[in-house]
Motif scaffolding. Structure first.
Motif, mmCIF file in Angstrom:
data_model
loop_
_atom_site.group_PDB
_atom_site.id
_atom_site.type_symbol
_atom_site.label_atom_id
_atom_site.label_comp_id
_atom_site.label_asym_id
_atom_site.label_seq_id
_atom_site.Cartn_x
_atom_site.Cartn_y
_atom_site.Cartn_z
ATOM 1 N N UNK A 138 -1.568 -7.803 -6.956
ATOM 2 C CA UNK A 138 -2.389 -6.822 -7.610
ATOM 3 C C UNK A 138 -1.484 -5.759 -8.229
ATOM 4 N N UNK A 139 -1.782 -5.379 -9.451
ATOM 5 C CA UNK A 139 -1.048 -4.335 -10.151
ATOM 6 C C UNK A 139 -1.852 -3.046 -10.135
ATOM 7 N N UNK A 140 -1.152 -1.937 -9.983
ATOM 8 C CA UNK A 140 -1.797 -0.637 -9.908
ATOM 9 C C UNK A 140 -1.197 0.280 -10.973
ATOM 10 N N UNK A 141 -2.070 0.941 -11.721
ATOM 11 C CA UNK A 141 -1.639 1.891 -12.751
ATOM 12 C C UNK A 141 -1.066 3.133 -12.081
ATOM 13 N N UNK A 142 0.148 3.518 -12.480
ATOM 14 C CA UNK A 142 0.778 4.713 -11.917
ATOM 15 C C UNK A 142 0.950 5.796 -12.975
ATOM 16 N N UNK A 143 0.370 5.583 -14.150
ATOM 17 C CA UNK A 143 0.466 6.557 -15.231
ATOM 18 C C UNK A 143 1.542 6.191 -16.220
ATOM 19 N N UNK A 144 1.511 6.852 -17.372
ATOM 20 C CA UNK A 144 2.526 6.615 -18.385
ATOM 21 C C UNK A 144 2.543 5.196 -18.912
ATOM 22 N N UNK A 145 1.386 4.533 -18.928
ATOM 23 C CA UNK A 145 1.272 3.136 -19.358
ATOM 24 C C UNK A 145 2.127 2.195 -18.518
ATOM 25 N N UNK A 146 2.334 2.531 -17.264
ATOM 26 C CA UNK A 146 3.100 1.689 -16.348
ATOM 27 C C UNK A 146 2.231 1.251 -15.182
ATOM 28 N N UNK A 147 2.470 0.043 -14.739
ATOM 29 C CA UNK A 147 1.826 -0.496 -13.552
ATOM 30 C C UNK A 147 2.890 -1.132 -12.684
ATOM 31 N N UNK A 148 2.657 -1.129 -11.381
ATOM 32 C CA UNK A 148 3.584 -1.772 -10.452
ATOM 33 C C UNK A 148 2.794 -2.705 -9.547
ATOM 34 N N UNK A 149 3.497 -3.708 -9.047
ATOM 35 C CA UNK A 149 2.862 -4.613 -8.088
ATOM 36 C C UNK A 149 2.697 -3.877 -6.766
ATOM 37 N N UNK A 150 1.489 -3.898 -6.236
ATOM 38 C CA UNK A 150 1.212 -3.189 -4.982
ATOM 39 C C UNK A 150 2.079 -3.714 -3.844
ATOM 40 N N UNK A 151 2.385 -4.995 -3.860
ATOM 41 C CA UNK A 151 3.181 -5.601 -2.797
ATOM 42 C C UNK A 151 4.635 -5.125 -2.815
ATOM 43 N N UNK A 152 5.091 -4.602 -3.944
ATOM 44 C CA UNK A 152 6.486 -4.180 -4.044
ATOM 45 C C UNK A 152 6.709 -2.723 -3.646
ATOM 46 N N UNK A 153 5.638 -1.988 -3.391
ATOM 47 C CA UNK A 153 5.759 -0.559 -3.083
ATOM 48 C C UNK A 153 6.221 -0.367 -1.636
ATOM 49 N N UNK A 154 7.316 0.358 -1.488
ATOM 50 C CA UNK A 154 7.860 0.669 -0.170
ATOM 51 C C UNK A 154 7.237 1.946 0.364
ATOM 52 N N UNK A 155 7.041 2.936 -0.515
ATOM 53 C CA UNK A 155 6.467 4.196 -0.069
ATOM 54 C C UNK A 155 6.041 5.070 -1.227
ATOM 55 N N UNK A 156 5.097 5.962 -0.937
ATOM 56 C CA UNK A 156 4.605 6.947 -1.898
ATOM 57 C C UNK A 156 4.859 8.313 -1.271
ATOM 58 N N UNK A 157 5.491 9.212 -2.030
ATOM 59 C CA UNK A 157 5.920 10.486 -1.476
ATOM 60 C C UNK A 157 5.482 11.646 -2.360
ATOM 61 N N UNK A 158 4.973 12.684 -1.743
ATOM 62 C CA UNK A 158 4.554 13.888 -2.438
ATOM 63 C C UNK A 158 5.772 14.765 -2.702
ATOM 64 N N UNK A 159 5.982 15.150 -3.946
ATOM 65 C CA UNK A 159 7.165 15.960 -4.278
ATOM 66 C C UNK A 159 7.110 17.360 -3.684
ATOM 67 N N UNK A 201 6.420 10.671 -6.175
ATOM 68 C CA UNK A 201 7.260 9.548 -6.585
ATOM 69 C C UNK A 201 6.995 8.387 -5.654
ATOM 70 N N UNK A 202 7.218 7.195 -6.165
ATOM 71 C CA UNK A 202 7.080 6.019 -5.329
ATOM 72 C C UNK A 202 8.323 5.167 -5.463
ATOM 73 N N UNK A 203 8.625 4.477 -4.397
ATOM 74 C CA UNK A 203 9.808 3.632 -4.330
ATOM 75 C C UNK A 203 9.330 2.192 -4.247
ATOM 76 N N UNK A 204 9.904 1.338 -5.106
ATOM 77 C CA UNK A 204 9.561 -0.080 -5.074
ATOM 78 C C UNK A 204 10.811 -0.897 -4.791
ATOM 79 N N UNK A 205 10.599 -2.072 -4.248
ATOM 80 C CA UNK A 205 11.674 -3.027 -4.005
ATOM 81 C C UNK A 205 11.158 -4.381 -4.433
ATOM 82 N N UNK A 206 11.799 -4.914 -5.484
ATOM 83 C CA UNK A 206 11.367 -6.197 -6.011
ATOM 84 C C UNK A 206 12.592 -6.965 -6.472
ATOM 85 N N UNK A 207 12.720 -8.215 -6.002
ATOM 86 C CA UNK A 207 13.855 -9.068 -6.331
ATOM 87 C C UNK A 207 15.186 -8.403 -5.953
ATOM 88 N N UNK A 208 15.173 -7.658 -4.858
ATOM 89 C CA UNK A 208 16.379 -7.011 -4.376
ATOM 90 C C UNK A 208 16.779 -5.755 -5.129
#
Length: 97
Positions: free
Chosen positions: A1-22, A55-62
């Motif tokens: 599943x892809x999730x819109x994160x703004x700025x015309x960008x989406x990320x795979x939900x499975x690749x998200x390591x964490x979401x952090x409040x600045x 900010x969110x941190x993703x890890x995909x394909x290493x």
């Protein structure tokens, strides 16, 4: 599943390591150092033209990436935990026929 994160960008939900409040994390020197290193390495992606709220941190394909977003962490967390829309058991249920 892809999730819109703004700025015309989406990320795979499975690749998200964490979401952090600045607001809550940027006071730490470790967070500031982490974000500076991500920017220096070319792994920081700005998904907003305005002041980022989280900010969110993703890890995909290493490869790890850091996305700065205009949405606060609670909004992103709801988007990632929302039930997946668009599940169809057959083509007859597809709304765009």
């Amino acid at each position: 599943m892809y999730v819109d994160i703004g700025g015309n960008l989406s990320v795979r939900a499975e690749s998200v390591v964490g979401v952090f409040d600045l607001d809550n994390t940027s006071w730490s020197k470790w967070t500031r150092q982490f974000l500076q290193q991500a920017e220096a390495d070319g792994r920081l992606i700005e998904a907003t033209d305005t002041l980022p709220k989280s900010f969110l941190v993703t890890l995909e394909y290493g490869i790890s990436r850091v996305y700065l977003t205009q949405y606060n962490a609670a909004v992103l967390e709801r988007r990632f935990s929302a039930p997946r829309a668009g599940k169809f058991s057959s083509m007859k249920e597809f709304p765009y026929e």
